[in-house]
Enzyme design. Structure first.
Site, PDB file in Angstrom:
ATOM      1  N   LYS A  89       0.811  -1.223   0.000  1.00  0.00           N
ATOM      2  CA  LYS A  89       0.000   0.000   0.000  1.00  0.00           C
ATOM      3  C   LYS A  89       0.843   1.271   0.000  1.00  0.00           C
ATOM      4  CE  LYS A  89      -4.403  -1.512   1.900  1.00  0.00           C
ATOM      5  NZ  LYS A  89      -4.212  -2.968   2.132  1.00  0.00           N
ATOM      6  N   GLU A 111      -9.894   7.442   3.868  1.00  0.00           N
ATOM      7  CA  GLU A 111     -10.791   6.601   4.648  1.00  0.00           C
ATOM      8  C   GLU A 111     -10.121   5.241   4.801  1.00  0.00           C
ATOM      9  OE1 GLU A 111     -11.442   6.635   1.296  1.00  0.00           O
ATOM     10  OE2 GLU A 111     -11.314   4.464   1.049  1.00  0.00           O
ATOM     11  N   SER A 377       1.672  -9.811  -1.092  1.00  0.00           N
ATOM     12  CA  SER A 377       1.290  -8.410  -0.895  1.00  0.00           C
ATOM     13  C   SER A 377       1.615  -7.854   0.492  1.00  0.00           C
ATOM     14  CB  SER A 377      -0.190  -8.220  -1.194  1.00  0.00           C
ATOM     15  OG  SER A 377      -0.990  -9.079  -0.398  1.00  0.00           O
TER      16      SER A 377
HETATM   17  C1  LIG Z   1      -5.077  -3.956   1.532  1.00  0.00           C
HETATM   18  C2  LIG Z   1      -4.407  -5.237   1.233  1.00  0.00           C
HETATM   19  C3  LIG Z   1      -4.813  -6.066   0.157  1.00  0.00           C
HETATM   20  C4  LIG Z   1      -6.001  -5.766  -0.687  1.00  0.00           C
HETATM   21  O1  LIG Z   1      -5.961  -4.574  -1.401  1.00  0.00           O
HETATM   22  P1  LIG Z   1      -5.690  -4.506  -2.956  1.00  0.00           P
HETATM   23  O2  LIG Z   1      -5.949  -3.078  -3.280  1.00  0.00           O
HETATM   24  O3  LIG Z   1      -6.654  -5.428  -3.647  1.00  0.00           O
HETATM   25  O4  LIG Z   1      -4.289  -4.907  -3.202  1.00  0.00           O
HETATM   26  C5  LIG Z   1      -4.086  -7.205  -0.100  1.00  0.00           C
HETATM   27  N1  LIG Z   1      -3.033  -7.575   0.668  1.00  0.00           N
HETATM   28  C6  LIG Z   1      -2.628  -6.820   1.709  1.00  0.00           C
HETATM   29  C7  LIG Z   1      -1.462  -7.271   2.505  1.00  0.00           C
HETATM   30  C8  LIG Z   1      -3.298  -5.644   2.038  1.00  0.00           C
HETATM   31  O5  LIG Z   1      -2.879  -4.904   3.079  1.00  0.00           O
END
Ligand SMILES: *Cc1c(COP(=O)(O)O)cnc(C)c1O
Length: 393
Positions: A89, A111, A377
């Protein structure tokens, strides 16, 4: 066919800017400037420098040897979990804070639901020295105390949304109201590839550094830039958009999007938007979203807060409609098991969102010569209590 946004802000039939009249000047200012600003050499230089020195990029592309052996294919993990603040993010919030500064904004609003985007926003506001107000549903504030504490520690003000279900969509409404009232000095940082045009495209571009790195990193180890598959979990779609971005128009690279099926797609407790969603407008764009027959947004459910969103971004709705990406839904149970497995096979504790992407190997089979890149992610520190409760560790 192109899978990128067109000049009007659409991906096929999805996207656009469905916003109240009063918000038009704010969004229009951004639309007119975002590409120009991103193309400025100074902007690029500052963005790249911060990604390197502050976020810690490039993140490694790690060959997961034991996992590859178990599933008899070649699995690479793109380690976004090693980014500062623990997930992808921050790539987007760094980009947007620099954008806000170029547009002479002094006040940032956002938000947040689970608090992850709020923390990433509060972080970059501290970095840039800008005022930060994060709207959060009153219920979410109670559920996500550690992230609320982080935001406060970073100097942000967390304002509770007290209306409706007192969760994410109410926080979004409050943020939009704030932006309408503060059109001159305020920038609204949206946290995923959602929202009115140009947000989905801008967020995808900031996240595209992920696939840009995968290309040269894979070339070094495999002698080719293109994997056979790129796999990512999809909440709103920003980590997936970043991992796919430079492969969208490369048909030999197959894209897999993994959604949260919650307790099961048809149990009424799910966030499997592609299967359950119908065309509608959410967060200012036309996309696929879960709704009742009379168009009320259905409350989504997933064990992972980051996938608990009733829509997907317009890019992903288009990838689904055109079958460019294969969509797979994974239940809470499957994700939790995959998260534990990665921890014990590779010594990496993933975020539960990410665990969804890791769970596809039980059902989907790959060839021994396939190269599969997974967007890892985020890291699992924030989810330890959920893992502990689930496995009774
Ligand atoms: C917020 C988040 C997501 C989901 O958000 P996307 O915008 O779909 O990437 C996925 N993995 C993690 C670790 C997150 O913090």
């Amino acid at each position: 066919m192109s899978y990128h946004v067109n000049e009007k802000g659409y991906y096929g039939q999805f996207g656009g800017a469905f916003i109240p009249e009063m918000l038009y000047p704010n969004v229009e200012e951004l639309r007119q400037n975002y590409l120009k600003v991103m193309a400025e050499p100074d902007f690029k230089k500052e963005f790249d420098q911060l990604l390197k020195d502050y976020v810690g990029r490039p993140t490694p592309l790690y060959f997961a040897k034991r996992m590859s052996k178990k599933y008899n294919t070649n699995i690479y993990l793109k380690r976004e979990d090693l980014c500062h603040t623990g997930a992808h993010k921050i790539n987007n919030t760094i980009g947007q804070i620099l954008m806000a500064k170029r547009l002479k904004k002094t006040r940032i609003i956002a938000e947040t639901g689970a608090g992850q985007h709020g923390v990433a926003t509060a972080t970059v506001c501290a970095l840039a020295g800008l005022e930060c107000i994060v709207y959060m549903g009153e219920i979410d504030i109670a559920r996500q105390a550690p992230n609320v504490a982080r935001m406060k520690m970073l100097g942000a003000e967390v304002r509770p949304a007290l209306s409706g279900s007192r969760t994410l969509k109410d926080a979004t409404n409050e943020a939009i109201r704030d932006w309408i009232n503060n059109p001159i000095d305020t920038h609204y940082i949206i946290g995923s590839a959602v929202g009115p045009h140009p947000y989905p495209d801008m967020v995808a571009r900031f996240q595209s550094v992920v696939s840009e790195e995968i290309k040269w990193q894979l070339k070094e180890v495999e002698g080719r830039e293109n994997p056979d598959y790129v796999v990512a979990c999809v909440g709103g779609g920003s980590n997936a958009a970043g991992a796919y971005y430079h492969y969208l128009n490369e048909p030999d690279v197959k894209l897999i999007a993994v959604e949260a099926a919650g307790k099961g797609i048809y149990t009424g407790e799910s966030a499997a938007t592609s299967v359950l969603g119908k065309e509608g407008v959410i967060h200012g764009s036309k996309t696929l979203l879960m709704q009742t027959n009379d168009g009320q947004i259905t409350e989504p459910y997933s064990i992972s807060a980051g996938l608990d969103y009733p829509g997907v971004g317009p890019m992903h709705a288009h990838l689904y409609e055109t079958k460019r990406a294969e969509f797979i839904s994974v239940t809470d149970d499957e994700a939790m098991i995959a998260g534990l497995e990665l921890s014990q096979l590779e010594g990496i504790i993933p975020a539960i969102e990410t665990s969804h992407a890791l769970a596809i190997f039980e059902d989907k089979k790959f060839k021994p010569e396939d190269v599969v890149v997974i967007s890892l992610s985020g890291r699992g520190d924030k989810d330890l209590n959920t893992y502990i409760d689930y496995f009774k560790l």
